[in-house]
Scaffold this active site. Structure first.
Site: not given
Ligand SMILES: [Zn+2]
Length: 489
Positions: A93, A196, A279, A281, A284
């Site tokens: 950016d 934006a 979750c 993952c 978790c």
């Protein structure tokens, strides 16, 4: 076709594509998530993003690097890939975000693009003007002119193999977003960020976000890869993909983790409120909410960031599979139930059905009728348009019941689509699964189909046999159609 982007598969406005990034020597499959790396503060290292999460591309801010003496020198000496220790593609950016936050920055498009190329960025960005939502048309138009000038100026800068973005601005004015999209599409730039939109998402204005994306997409060509700039919450990815967005960047995984916030596809939870971790993952399954709360701040932030990334990447994979399977809109409907603002987003998407329908495949997996919004899906509008091309003749029965020999032709009628010749019964989307307890919207859409057919065949006589349609649907059937109830199914 654009040189660096190829479409592979589509569903609604969503698509699976391949973005070739020549400078990095990689091809990124889209929809793709670009984790945002703050060069000053890495919650999860880029190497780990690649190894553990499969990140093929990330985004960092060249302006921050440019304005920090140490970072600038390291980036110049070793190059960006070495500095971040990442082999995949890196987008940079330009400082536009800082411009929108602080009102000014001290580099020009020319300087920052040359710098991006110098440090080895694979996809560079000019300094556009991120006009916020709801400003006057006059201001949005004036700022858009500046953005357009800078995009054009960027074309004349030698950026080598680095791909270039052409941000699409225009605030919340659809005419300007469309014009900006068409202008960007006419340049040689490679990736098209819709800019934006963060203020819209922060305020949960998903309906307005959908309108902005739809307008930009009308200007951009189908083959343009679209980046929804700053969209990091997994809850809205399916919606944005269905509108035709291909790239997302997520700073949310790290920013939310810093505030003890736990992302899910149904919204955001505070870690303090979680008695259970919904979750599977690694974070978790290895710990409980209590375990996470007991960690020191830095370890907790890292654990939450890892969970947030797992959820985010999982949702991207789920979306890709939904495109492959042809049930992306069913997934969008499911997500639309997670928050009223998401429902607004989905309803706004349905308002753009005709636009989406241009890219939507004609045949996919079975259409599931899941809510009153399903009656407004692109497939329903396509069927209604198809009715214009059919020519039933003589006395024609349109019926939800059995066919009858008392008429010249006997067509089926199925809510929400409306009438069709029996020969089409096995074609998509007329094989739809619909609930037994249908809502009025489905019957009303079917009645609209009847009206469409009747209008385009003024010399044909129509009779409608229906299973006790509600008055709101029968009111939409043209007066010259004789209708009778078949009773209860
Ligand atoms: Zn998790």
């Amino acid at each position: 076709m654009r040189d660096h982007f190829e479409l592979q598969d589509a569903d609604a406005g969503g698509r699976i594509g391949e973005l070739t990034v020549p400078r990095a020597g990689v091809t990124v499959e889209t929809p793709a998530l670009l984790p945002v790396i703050n060069p000053n503060l890495q919650t999860i290292s880029p190497a780990r993003l690649h190894e553990e999460f499969g990140a093929e591309i990330l985004i960092t801010n060249s302006y921050i690097i440019h304005n920090n003496d140490d970072l600038r020198e390291s980036a110049r000496e070793q190059g960006l890939h070495e500095l971040l220790d990442f082999d995949g593609a890196i987008m940079t950016d330009s400082g536009s975000f800082q411009l929108s936050e602080y009102g000014e920055i001290d580099v020009t498009t020319d300087e920052i693009l040359r710098f991006q190329r110098e440090i080895g960025s694979d996809i560079g960005t000019p300094v556009d003007i991120p006009t916020p939502p709801d400003v006057s048309h006059e201001r949005a138009e004036a700022e858009l002119e500046t953005t357009k000038e800078r995009i054009e100026a960027a074309e004349s800068i030698d950026t080598g193999e680095m791909l270039l973005t052409a941000p699409v601005q225009g605030s919340t004015h659809p005419d300007l977003r469309e014009r900006a999209g068409a202008h960007a599409d006419g340049t040689d730039h490679d990736v098209f960020p819709i800019g934006a939109v963060v203020p819209l998402m922060n305020e949960y204005r998903y309906g307005d976000m959908v309108d902005v994306v739809a307008a930009a997409k009308r200007g951009l060509g189908v083959d343009a890869p679209v980046h929804l700039f700053g969209a990091g919450h997994p809850m809205m990815f399916a919606l944005a993909v269905a509108m035709g967005c291909d790239l997302f960047d997520s700073a949310a995984y790290a920013l939310y983790a810093r505030d003890d916030r736990y992302l899910t596809v149904r919204g955001t939870e505070q870690l303090d409120d979680l008695d259970y971790l919904p979750c599977s993952c690694t974070v978790c399954t290895d710990s409980t909410g209590e375990d996470l709360r007991a960690l020191n701040a830095k370890a907790r932030e890292e654990a939450l960031a890892a969970h947030n990334l797992h959820v985010t990447f999982t949702e991207i994979r789920r979306i890709k599979q939904a495109i492959r399977s042809g049930d992306l809109l069913e997934l969008v409907e499911e997500r639309a139930r997670s928050h009223p603002a998401m429902l607004d987003g989905y309803r706004a998407l349905c308002e753009h059905s005709e636009q989406l329908e241009r890219e939507d495949p004609v045949s996919k997996s079975t259409f599931f009728y899941l809510s009153s919004e399903s009656a407004n899906r692109p497939e329903v509008h396509r069927h209604h348009r198809r009715l214009d091309r059919l020519d039933p003749e003589g006395q024609v029965l349109l019926t939800e019941g059995d066919s009858s020999n008392n008429y010249d032709e006997s067509w089926r009628i199925v809510p929400p689509f409306g009438p069709f010749p029996r020969a089409l019964s096995e074609t998509y989307p007329l094989t739809a699964e619909v609930p037994d307890r249908l809502d009025a919207s489905a019957y009303e859409a079917a009645a609209d189909g009847v009206a469409r057919l009747v209008e385009s065949n003024p010399d044909t006589e129509f009779t409608l046999g229906h299973w006790d349609w509600p008055a709101s649907a029968l009111d939409r059937v043209p007066e010259r159609v004789e209708s009778f109830s078949l009773g209860d199914p």
